[in-house]
Scaffold this active site. Structure first.
Site: not given
Length: 314
Positions: A151, A245, A275
């Site tokens: 991320s 996502e 995600h």
């Protein structure tokens, strides 16, 4: 215990996406994420952790965590940068993934506790990641170091490549990004295309997270949005994202950018996963598979670097 994908996705939609939509402050988000990490994530068997503090003259001390699983080559290390929108997360919340990835690669991992926004906005995270890389270069060959992250940490991996090049430092052997956050303009089409299908991240909070981190800085700055960067000598890179996502196109855009400078880019878009799903290693079969693949990718990249050194000296 492995869980079916449908149950993981449902649980994330109910217990993560919905609360993230209404929790007010980054401090409350941090507390929630730290609690959930303890409850949900699976610790690998035979995992080992050693804390360390990096003391610096120009910044506060940075807490770091060494992680490994099983037998590890102490000459090889993964610099693992945790996710959390630059607002939440810590080496402790991601130590399970750092250890699992290190185990898959046969290395150790170092997880730095880089500074978080809004208290420490951009470029504090980049500066801290660079400090951690400088620290590793004191004892490791660059060809035996890899960068990895998920991320925001995945975006920070590629921002760190740019920052290291600007500082005149050699590139690592490999870079791996799990669902990397690489375009802080938030103009990627997947933000709209996957707004309903995204099970973890509330799309309506994305701009707020960016504002906390950048605090008025240009979102197209490559050290914030590495998808817009110029990579002079990028290492072998592996980028994973999911079809559903909101950050799916961040991965694609980054891969396109890297391919303009290097052909050694592996992009994988997996169907229907949440995600940054490698975080569920030990809970989700696809997370185990992705972590194992990334570990093998890193190991092969380091092997190639070691072989090249032998050839040069031979």
């Amino acid at each position: 215990m492995r869980l079916p994908l449908w149950l993981v996705n449902l649980g994330l939609r109910v217990f993560v996406r919905w609360p993230l939509g209404w929790i007010k402050t980054p401090q409350d988000l941090r507390a929630r994420f730290a609690r959930d990490a303890q409850l949900v994530f699976a610790m690998p068997d035979d995992a080992h952790f050693t804390p360390e503090a990096l003391r610096r003259d120009d910044a506060p001390p940075m807490e770091m965590l060494w992680a490994s699983q099983g037998r590890a080559d102490r000459h090889r290390v993964i610099l693992y940068l945790h996710g959390g929108a630059y607002l939440v997360g810590s080496p402790d919340t991601h130590r399970h993934l750092g250890a699992a990835l290190a185990g898959a690669a046969g290395t150790r991992a170092l997880l730095p506790g880089y500074r978080l926004a809004p208290e420490d906005p951009f470029p504090a995270a980049v500066e801290d990641a660079l400090a951690a890389y400088r620290y590793l270069l004191e004892t490791h060959e660059p060809g035996q170091i890899a960068f990895a992250g998920d991320s925001a940490g995945g975006g920070l991996v590629f921002a760190l490549l740019l920052a290291a090049a600007q500082a005149g430092l050699p590139p690592p052997a490999a870079a791996v990004g799990f669902s990397p956050f690489t375009d802080l303009t938030l103009q990627a089409p997947s933000h709209r295309r996957n707004a309903r299908r995204e099970v973890m991240l509330p799309p309506q909070r994305a701009q707020e997270a960016v504002d906390y981190y950048l605090q008025g800085h240009d979102p197209r700055d490559p050290l914030a949005s590495p998808a817009f960067g110029t990579f002079e000598t990028p290492p072998a890179s592996m980028i994973l994202a999911s079809t559903t996502e909101i950050l799916a196109d961040h991965a694609t855009l980054l891969a396109e950018t890297l391919r303009r400078f290097s052909g050694d880019v592996r992009l994988e878009i997996w169907p229907g996963l949440p995600h940054a799903w490698p975080m569920f290693v030990g809970r989700l079969t696809a997370a185990d598979q992705a972590t194992a693949e990334a570990g093998r990718f890193i190991q092969r990249a380091m092997d190639r670097q070691a072989d090249a050194v032998v050839e040069d000296t031979g």
